[in-house]
Design an enzyme around this catalytic site. Structure first.
Site, PDB file in Angstrom:
ATOM      1  N   ARG A  85       0.884  -1.173   0.000  1.00 17.29           N
ATOM      2  CA  ARG A  85       0.000   0.000   0.000  1.00 17.29           C
ATOM      3  C   ARG A  85       0.912   1.211   0.000  1.00 17.29           C
ATOM      4  NH1 ARG A  85      -5.615   1.144   3.042  1.00 17.29           N
ATOM      5  NH2 ARG A  85      -6.202  -0.064   1.197  1.00 17.29           N
ATOM      6  N   HIS A 140      -6.787   1.309  -6.996  1.00 15.46           N
ATOM      7  CA  HIS A 140      -7.052   0.351  -5.916  1.00 15.46           C
ATOM      8  C   HIS A 140      -7.642  -0.906  -6.572  1.00 15.46           C
ATOM      9  CE1 HIS A 140      -7.603  -1.183  -2.034  1.00 15.46           C
ATOM     10  NE2 HIS A 140      -8.490  -0.356  -1.529  1.00 15.46           N
ATOM     11  N   GLN A 151      -9.596  -3.705  -4.648  1.00 18.13           N
ATOM     12  CA  GLN A 151     -10.924  -3.265  -4.228  1.00 18.13           C
ATOM     13  C   GLN A 151     -11.937  -3.425  -5.367  1.00 18.13           C
ATOM     14  OE1 GLN A 151     -11.948  -1.739  -1.104  1.00 18.13           O
ATOM     15  NE2 GLN A 151     -13.871  -2.353  -2.054  1.00 18.13           N
ATOM     16  N   ASP A 169     -17.224   7.114  -2.665  1.00 22.00           N
ATOM     17  CA  ASP A 169     -16.072   6.908  -1.774  1.00 22.00           C
ATOM     18  C   ASP A 169     -15.880   8.209  -0.998  1.00 22.00           C
ATOM     19  OD1 ASP A 169     -13.756   5.943  -0.565  1.00 22.00           O
ATOM     20  OD2 ASP A 169     -12.476   6.222  -2.327  1.00 22.00           O
ATOM     21  N   CYS A 226     -16.305   1.397  -0.735  1.00 19.57           N
ATOM     22  CA  CYS A 226     -15.165   0.557  -0.346  1.00 19.57           C
ATOM     23  C   CYS A 226     -14.881   0.619   1.149  1.00 19.57           C
ATOM     24  CB  CYS A 226     -13.937   0.958  -1.141  1.00 19.57           C
ATOM     25  SG  CYS A 226     -13.320   2.622  -0.800  1.00 19.57           S
ATOM     26  N   ARG A 249     -13.530  -8.817  -0.414  1.00 17.52           N
ATOM     27  CA  ARG A 249     -12.099  -8.521  -0.504  1.00 17.52           C
ATOM     28  C   ARG A 249     -11.298  -9.814  -0.320  1.00 17.52           C
ATOM     29  NH1 ARG A 249     -10.175  -3.380   0.353  1.00 17.52           N
ATOM     30  NH2 ARG A 249      -8.229  -4.327  -0.360  1.00 17.52           N
TER      31      ARG A 249
HETATM   32  N1   CP Z   1     -11.326  -0.363   1.375  1.00 18.91           N
HETATM   33  C1   CP Z   1     -10.091  -0.447   1.906  1.00 18.91           C
HETATM   34  O1   CP Z   1      -9.091  -0.619   1.189  1.00 18.91           O
HETATM   35  O2   CP Z   1     -10.066  -0.363   3.246  1.00 18.91           O
HETATM   36  P1   CP Z   1      -8.769  -0.222   4.174  1.00 18.91           P
HETATM   37  O3   CP Z   1      -8.214   1.160   3.928  1.00 18.91           O
HETATM   38  O4   CP Z   1      -9.297  -0.388   5.561  1.00 18.91           O
HETATM   39  O5   CP Z   1      -7.779  -1.267   3.789  1.00 18.91           O
HETATM   40  N1  NVA Z   2      -9.900   6.701  -1.754  1.00 26.10           N
HETATM   41  C1  NVA Z   2      -9.606   6.207  -0.440  1.00 26.10           C
HETATM   42  C2  NVA Z   2      -9.809   4.731  -0.376  1.00 26.10           C
HETATM   43  C3  NVA Z   2      -9.565   4.118   0.960  1.00 26.10           C
HETATM   44  C4  NVA Z   2      -9.713   2.642   0.973  1.00 26.10           C
HETATM   45  C5  NVA Z   2      -8.191   6.568  -0.062  1.00 26.10           C
HETATM   46  O1  NVA Z   2      -7.289   6.474  -0.919  1.00 26.10           O
HETATM   47  O2  NVA Z   2      -7.963   6.966   1.083  1.00 26.10           O
END
Ligand code: CP
Ligand code: NVA
Length: 312
Positions: A111, A138, A141, A229, A268, A296
């Site tokens: 990440r 992502h 997701q 989102d 998400c 997921r």
């Molecule tokens: N949706 C998602 O990726 O959640 P987290 O940020 O909790 O991993």
């Molecule tokens: N768009 C959000 C998604 C979190 C899972 C972010 O990047 O923070």
């Protein structure tokens, strides 16, 4: 000759047949273990004797737990670290990190704050690298979301998915997958938080059906799935400007009423109730957010199995 590792970094780079194979495998695996304890491995254990490294530069709940659970269900193991606790956090080159971890584990999930860092990691790793969210996408997701939409609304081809709000990283992955899976994506976003123009151009080149508007009602009209989102993603620094610009993009019951009567609502998570979505919608009968969150695990198991050459 050694084969190039199967990276799962950008959906637009992947073959449509691989995305289809991953979704079909996920659906079959989920059905095969219905009612089993969550820690029981699948019968075929496709990741037995394999280890996944997970590196987090940003917070996570779903991605962290679902990848860990996924590897256990595949019969494999994980090693998890925050990037700040690694030498990476003290400036060790990404290239060296990639080469070293490739000697220790069988796949790496990251990440990342900056997508280019993920690409550098993938270029230097000799094991598959998986994008667990970056500023540009992502993909894991979106595979869970598409699995969820198919479960509730049938085949994706010919369906209309409405994205309402910030044209962000999650939106980008929906754009990337649109040409591969044959759904129409309608995006309603304000001009200032418009989706990436390169992503839109690439989708058009690949014959994807992606439409943009500034009007949420236009996007949602007759849609089979409505998705939003957070208005402020991790790393965004313009909180107040975002809240102002996105105020008109809240998904509420009036907006949902314009969608197909059987439309599902997805998010998400984490959600900000009262901002991008009302309580009545996210906790209402059309919301499938918990199936989406559970998926997921199922989607990522098949992504991992694909990375290990067991799917597609
Ligand atoms: N949706 C998602 O990726 O959640 P987290 O940020 O909790 O991993
Ligand atoms: N768009 C959000 C998604 C979190 C899972 C972010 O990047 O923070």
């Amino acid at each position: 000759m050694t084969q190039a590792p199967r990276h799962f970094v950008d959906l637009w780079k992947l073959e449509a047949s691989d995305l289809r194979a991953i979704l079909d495998d996920a659906r079959a695996r989920k059905a095969a273990r219905l009612g089993w304890p969550k820690g029981q491995p699948d019968a075929d254990k496709p990741a037995e004797h394999r280890t996944l490294a997970m590196i987090f530069e940003k917070h996570s709940t779903r991605t962290r737990f679902s990848f860990d659970a996924a590897m256990r269900q595949l019969g494999g193991d994980v090693i998890i670290s925050n990037a700040a606790d690694m030498q990476l956090g003290r400036g060790e080159p990404i290239e060296d990190t990639a080469r070293v971890l490739s000697r220790m584990v069988d796949a790496i999930m990251v990440r990342a704050n900056v997508h280019e860092d993920l690409e550098r990691l993938a270029m230097n790793a000799t094991v598959p690298v998986i994008n667990g969210l970056s500023d540009k996408g992502h993909p894991c997701q979106i595979m869970a979301d598409l699995l969820t939409i198919e479960e509730h609304r049938g085949p994706l081809r010919g369906k209309t998915i409405a994205w309402v709000g910030d044209g962000n990283n999650v939106c980008a992955s929906f754009i990337h997958a649109a040409p591969k899976l044959g759904y129409t994506l309608r995006i309603a976003a304000p001009a200032i938080y418009h989706p990436d123009l390169v992503d839109l151009a690439r989708a058009a080149e690949q014959q994807g059906h992606v439409e943009t508007t500034h009007d949420p009602r236009e996007a949602v009209e007759g849609a089979h799935a409505v998705i939003t989102d957070t208005w402020v993603s991790m790393g965004d620094t313009d909180h107040d400007d975002r809240i102002d610009a996105l105020e008109a993009y809240q998904v509420d019951e009036t907006l949902m009423d314009l969608a197909d009567p059987q439309a599902v609502f997805l998010h998400c998570l984490p959600a900000h109730r009262g901002e991008e979505v009302t309580d009545a919608v996210i906790d209402g009968p059309q919301s499938v957010i918990l199936d989406e969150a559970e998926n997921r695990i199922h989607a990522q198991k098949s992504i991992l199995a694909w990375c290990f050459g067991k799917v597609g």
